[in-house]
Design a protein around this motif. Structure first.
Motif, mmCIF file in Angstrom:
data_model
loop_
_atom_site.group_PDB
_atom_site.id
_atom_site.type_symbol
_atom_site.label_atom_id
_atom_site.label_comp_id
_atom_site.label_asym_id
_atom_site.label_seq_id
_atom_site.Cartn_x
_atom_site.Cartn_y
_atom_site.Cartn_z
ATOM 1 N N VAL A 1 39.171 -17.295 -29.649
ATOM 2 C CA VAL A 1 39.296 -18.697 -30.047
ATOM 3 C C VAL A 1 37.971 -19.138 -30.642
ATOM 4 C CG1 VAL A 1 39.631 -21.058 -29.228
ATOM 5 C CG2 VAL A 1 41.022 -19.198 -28.301
ATOM 6 N N ILE A 2 37.991 -19.547 -31.892
ATOM 7 C CA ILE A 2 36.781 -20.037 -32.546
ATOM 8 C C ILE A 2 36.600 -21.484 -32.111
ATOM 9 C CG2 ILE A 2 35.593 -20.400 -34.714
ATOM 10 C CD1 ILE A 2 36.237 -17.449 -34.002
ATOM 11 N N SER A 3 35.573 -21.728 -31.283
ATOM 12 C CA SER A 3 35.440 -23.046 -30.654
ATOM 13 C C SER A 3 34.456 -23.964 -31.354
ATOM 14 C CB SER A 3 35.032 -22.888 -29.186
ATOM 15 O OG SER A 3 33.823 -22.172 -29.058
ATOM 16 N N GLY A 4 33.668 -23.455 -32.312
ATOM 17 C CA GLY A 4 32.744 -24.333 -33.014
ATOM 18 C C GLY A 4 31.737 -23.560 -33.839
ATOM 19 N N LYS A 5 30.832 -24.316 -34.466
ATOM 20 C CA LYS A 5 29.790 -23.751 -35.316
ATOM 21 C C LYS A 5 28.422 -24.074 -34.713
ATOM 22 C CE LYS A 5 30.783 -22.202 -38.930
ATOM 23 N NZ LYS A 5 31.189 -22.740 -40.242
ATOM 24 N N THR A 6 27.527 -23.097 -34.766
ATOM 25 C CA THR A 6 26.206 -23.275 -34.166
ATOM 26 C C THR A 6 25.136 -23.582 -35.204
ATOM 27 O OG1 THR A 6 25.795 -20.887 -34.233
ATOM 28 C CG2 THR A 6 26.703 -21.803 -32.190
ATOM 29 N N ASN A 7 24.139 -24.300 -34.739
ATOM 30 C CA ASN A 7 22.968 -24.607 -35.548
ATOM 31 C C ASN A 7 22.198 -23.327 -35.857
ATOM 32 O OD1 ASN A 7 21.099 -26.175 -36.900
ATOM 33 N ND2 ASN A 7 20.232 -27.111 -35.063
ATOM 34 N N LEU A 8 21.319 -23.395 -36.848
ATOM 35 C CA LEU A 8 20.566 -22.223 -37.278
ATOM 36 C C LEU A 8 19.289 -22.672 -37.971
ATOM 37 C CD1 LEU A 8 22.106 -20.827 -40.590
ATOM 38 C CD2 LEU A 8 22.828 -22.998 -39.590
ATOM 39 N N SER A 9 18.385 -21.745 -38.165
ATOM 40 C CA SER A 9 17.254 -22.019 -39.035
ATOM 41 C C SER A 9 17.806 -22.138 -40.449
ATOM 42 C CB SER A 9 16.238 -20.883 -38.967
ATOM 43 O OG SER A 9 15.884 -20.598 -37.632
ATOM 44 N N GLU A 10 17.545 -23.258 -41.103
ATOM 45 C CA GLU A 10 18.183 -23.536 -42.397
ATOM 46 C C GLU A 10 18.015 -22.379 -43.369
ATOM 47 O OE1 GLU A 10 17.614 -26.739 -45.970
ATOM 48 O OE2 GLU A 10 17.832 -27.551 -43.942
ATOM 49 N N TRP A 11 19.139 -22.047 -44.037
ATOM 50 C CA TRP A 11 19.200 -20.921 -44.972
ATOM 51 C C TRP A 11 18.734 -19.631 -44.311
ATOM 52 C CZ3 TRP A 11 22.418 -21.877 -48.554
ATOM 53 C CH2 TRP A 11 22.481 -23.124 -49.183
ATOM 54 N N ALA A 12 18.984 -19.509 -43.003
ATOM 55 C CA ALA A 12 18.634 -18.289 -42.245
ATOM 56 C C ALA A 12 17.148 -17.961 -42.371
ATOM 57 C CB ALA A 12 19.501 -17.113 -42.681
ATOM 58 N N ASN A 13 16.333 -19.021 -42.463
ATOM 59 C CA ASN A 13 14.866 -18.898 -42.441
ATOM 60 C C ASN A 13 14.290 -18.231 -43.678
ATOM 61 O OD1 ASN A 13 13.253 -20.191 -40.617
ATOM 62 N ND2 ASN A 13 13.192 -18.538 -39.118
ATOM 63 N N ILE A 14 14.964 -18.304 -44.816
ATOM 64 C CA ILE A 14 14.460 -17.665 -46.031
ATOM 65 C C ILE A 14 13.958 -18.693 -47.046
ATOM 66 C CG2 ILE A 14 16.697 -17.608 -47.236
ATOM 67 C CD1 ILE A 14 14.032 -14.777 -47.196
ATOM 68 N N ARG A 15 13.912 -19.984 -46.671
ATOM 69 C CA ARG A 15 13.507 -20.993 -47.643
ATOM 70 C C ARG A 15 11.999 -21.114 -47.787
ATOM 71 N NH1 ARG A 15 14.535 -27.232 -46.529
ATOM 72 N NH2 ARG A 15 12.254 -27.291 -46.431
ATOM 73 N N SER A 16 11.277 -20.942 -46.666
ATOM 74 C CA SER A 16 9.847 -21.246 -46.690
ATOM 75 C C SER A 16 9.082 -20.389 -45.696
ATOM 76 C CB SER A 16 9.627 -22.723 -46.331
ATOM 77 O OG SER A 16 8.249 -23.012 -46.168
ATOM 78 N N ASN A 17 7.850 -20.042 -46.067
ATOM 79 C CA ASN A 17 6.942 -19.362 -45.148
ATOM 80 C C ASN A 17 6.467 -20.286 -44.035
ATOM 81 O OD1 ASN A 17 6.459 -16.556 -45.838
ATOM 82 N ND2 ASN A 17 5.641 -17.308 -47.785
ATOM 83 N N GLY A 18 6.583 -21.601 -44.237
ATOM 84 C CA GLY A 18 6.062 -22.559 -43.270
ATOM 85 C C GLY A 18 7.113 -23.173 -42.376
ATOM 86 N N SER A 19 8.281 -22.537 -42.272
ATOM 87 C CA SER A 19 9.393 -23.143 -41.542
ATOM 88 C C SER A 19 9.169 -23.124 -40.041
ATOM 89 C CB SER A 19 10.695 -22.400 -41.859
ATOM 90 O OG SER A 19 10.650 -21.086 -41.349
ATOM 91 N N THR A 20 9.938 -23.967 -39.352
ATOM 92 C CA THR A 20 10.037 -23.939 -37.898
ATOM 93 C C THR A 20 11.418 -23.412 -37.546
ATOM 94 O OG1 THR A 20 8.522 -25.791 -37.580
ATOM 95 C CG2 THR A 20 10.075 -25.335 -35.788
ATOM 96 N N SER A 21 11.467 -22.281 -36.854
ATOM 97 C CA SER A 21 12.750 -21.679 -36.500
ATOM 98 C C SER A 21 13.577 -22.652 -35.667
ATOM 99 C CB SER A 21 12.529 -20.387 -35.719
ATOM 100 O OG SER A 21 11.965 -19.399 -36.544
ATOM 101 N N GLY A 22 14.875 -22.645 -35.919
ATOM 102 C CA GLY A 22 15.785 -23.512 -35.179
ATOM 103 C C GLY A 22 16.013 -24.865 -35.791
ATOM 104 N N TRP A 23 15.298 -25.200 -36.884
ATOM 105 C CA TRP A 23 15.493 -26.507 -37.513
ATOM 106 C C TRP A 23 16.362 -26.369 -38.752
ATOM 107 C CZ3 TRP A 23 14.866 -28.562 -42.370
ATOM 108 C CH2 TRP A 23 15.015 -29.955 -42.473
ATOM 109 N N SER A 24 17.299 -27.296 -38.883
ATOM 110 C CA SER A 24 18.054 -27.438 -40.125
ATOM 111 C C SER A 24 18.264 -28.918 -40.387
ATOM 112 C CB SER A 24 19.409 -26.722 -40.039
ATOM 113 O OG SER A 24 20.306 -27.417 -39.197
ATOM 114 N N ALA A 25 18.408 -29.262 -41.648
ATOM 115 C CA ALA A 25 18.623 -30.663 -42.002
ATOM 116 C C ALA A 25 19.951 -31.172 -41.451
ATOM 117 C CB ALA A 25 18.578 -30.825 -43.523
ATOM 118 N N VAL A 26 20.933 -30.287 -41.306
ATOM 119 C CA VAL A 26 22.238 -30.689 -40.785
ATOM 120 C C VAL A 26 22.216 -30.819 -39.268
ATOM 121 C CG1 VAL A 26 24.641 -29.975 -40.513
ATOM 122 C CG2 VAL A 26 23.520 -29.726 -42.729
ATOM 123 N N GLY A 27 21.604 -29.877 -38.588
ATOM 124 C CA GLY A 27 21.691 -29.821 -37.126
ATOM 125 C C GLY A 27 20.478 -30.287 -36.370
ATOM 126 N N GLY A 28 19.360 -30.551 -37.049
ATOM 127 C CA GLY A 28 18.137 -30.911 -36.350
ATOM 128 C C GLY A 28 17.478 -29.691 -35.727
#
Length: 502
Positions: free
Chosen positions: A118-145
């Motif tokens: 049973v697919i119960s939902g969607k999980t947050n992620l590092s935005e674009w799977a952490n490939i957008r920036s060298n300076g990212s913070t893992s676990g942050w996305s604009a959609v999920g916080g």
């Protein structure tokens, strides 16, 4: 937490081991779907764990309908939000894909449903799977916080399968799906104290999954036990004519749980990657306990001193940049609907136009570099170099030279404090995951204890397509493990008393 939710959580903790072991239909499995949804409302929504982006608040009917089919029999699975499911948009954490409701299931999701999941939902992620920036913070996305670590909510979840690791640790589903290009399943599994398995590239279809690299991308299971991870892997794996990497797999395993309970480490030679233990004495002590557990179980440990060829990392980086531009464009052009981005250049333009919401804390330097990485001859040479060094010249050579069946090392250090201003704080001296990621070989991480109440995992590596054997070795270690594993506190680290780990 409301009293009825506390009671439900208590019931779930008592019945979860039985659910994990039970292979047949069980009314408690359908009942647990309701409990998991209540936990998401209480822990993720009310307490701000931010592990889940979207979910079904009433999944019990679906679980009951699936309870008569197997092998999952109605078990609930959360899915990283870069994998398409028909119920919810697939955003990769970006506002650019906020309306990306395709109405289609990725083949791996269709496989899970056919297996009774049973697919119960969607999980947050590092935005674009952490490939957008060298300076990212893992676990942050604009959609999920910012996703928070259930063991210490001021600590990081690692990435990019951040929400999947945190959700399993917090008991928000039976299991979850993550994706990995280089460490994105195994690191969040390790720091959140759960099992994570990156399969050999090709076991699981990548169709309708937001891509980075056709060479290195794969989805994989994250769960509380190796048995559960193996059960979910068998459900999600399968050939897909739209993904050439999945075709022609030698001796494809159908049931990855087979033999896990009986596998013995007695006489098994295991290579210990001594230079990859890192520079932390506390982590080294936890790892030595894990090694002693395996020795008591009969394993023969072989110390290995090895430093990977730095050319592997440089070549792999070129591969990721080139393939990101190409594969992202292919994926975006496949999306139904109007006014969707159709290229990496479109995503770059979107971020610039929405910089206040998308780029407050870090930029898109990797996106921009990938857009300029267009030399195909250089890419093809880099791909050959990276694959050759990581596979034949590193993993295969080490296994053969030292006559060992598996290699082991700590997966990562303990979770660091999340810091959106300064970004991630990785300890690069720890772990040996990159060769397996670059070569597309299996990598399993299993909880091995804690450093200052923060979980750490042990990694098992084997040859290409030895996924079943690696899972069996991990399950045998899991049975032999003597370390007391920490329980999620759902509080900041500095508010916990030392005895909280007991």
């Amino acid at each position: 937490m409301p009293r009825y939710l506390l009671a439900a959580a208590s019931m779930l903790s008592l019945c979860a081991p039985a659910i994990a072991q039970e292979r047949g239909a069980d009314p408690s499995i359908a009942q647990s779907a309701e409990v998991y949804a209540a936990r998401i409302a209480a822990i993720d929504d009310e307490q701000g764990l931010n592990a889940v982006i979207a979910y079904d608040p009433q999944p019990r009917a679906k679980a009951e309908a699936a309870a008569g089919s197997g092998p999952l029999f109605g078990r609930t699975v959360l899915v990283k939000d870069n994998i398409e499911t028909r119920e919810w948009p697939t955003t990769a954490g970006s506002l650019a894909l906020a309306d990306n409701l395709t109405g289609r299931d990725a083949p791996l999701i269709a496989n899970i449903r056919r297996a009774g999941g049973v697919i119960s939902g969607k999980t947050n992620l590092s935005e674009w799977a952490n490939i957008r920036s060298n300076g990212s913070t893992s676990g942050w996305s604009a959609v999920g916080g910012l996703a928070r670590n259930p063991h210490a909510t001021d600590r990081n979840t690692c990435g990019s399968s951040s929400g999947s690791g945190a959700a399993v640790a917090a008991g928000l589903a039976w299991a979850a799906i993550g994706t990995e290009t280089n460490g994105s399943i195994t690191c969040p599994a390790s720091v959140n104290g759960v099992v994570g398995f990156k399969p050999s590239v090709g076991l699981v279809s990548r169709t309708h999954v937001v891509p980075i690299s056709s060479t290195q991308d794969t989805a994989g299971p994250m769960a509380q036990t190796v048995l559960d991870a193996a059960l979910l892997l068998g459900a999600m794996a399968g050939a897909d004519e739209a993904d050439a990497a999945t075709m022609g797999i030698p001796a494809r395993q159908q049931d990855y749980t087979q033999g896990l309970a009986d596998f013995s480490l007695a006489g098994v030679r295991i290579g210990v990657m001594r230079k990859q233990i890192g520079n932390r004495a506390d982590l080294a002590a936890v790892f030595e306990t894990a090694l002693a557990d395996m020795e008591r179980a009969g394993a023969v440990l072989v110390d290995i001193e090895f430093e990977p060829d730095a050319d592997m990392y440089e070549a792999s980086f070129t591969v990721l940049l080139f393939e990101l531009r190409e594969e992202m464009g292919k994926y975006l052009r496949s999306l139904p609907g109007e006014r969707m981005p159709r290229s990496l250049a479109d995503l770059i333009a979107f971020n610039r136009a929405n910089a206040d919401r998308e780029m407050r804390w870090f930029d898109q330097d990797l996106f921009e570099l990938a857009e300029r990485t267009t030399d195909r001859a250089a890419y093809e040479q880099a791909r050959e170099t990276a694959q050759r060094i990581a596979g034949p010249e590193t993993l295969d050579a080490l296994l053969a030279e030292h006559r060992v069946a598996f290699l082991v090392a700590p997966t990562r250090g303990p979770a660091w404090t999340s810091d959106l201003v300064n970004g991630d704080n990785f300890n690069g001296s720890i772990g040996f995951g990159s060769p397996a990621a670059i070569a597309g070989y299996p990598h399993l991480t299993v909880p091995m204890g804690a450093v200052e109440r923060l979980p750490v995992g042990i990694s098992f590596f084997g040859p290409k397509w030895a996924d079943h054997e690696v899972l069996k070795a991990g399950a045998a270690y899991e049975r032999a493990r003597t370390a007391v594993l920490p329980r999620p506190s759902l509080r900041p680290w500095d508010m916990q008393a030392p005895e909280a780990a007991e």
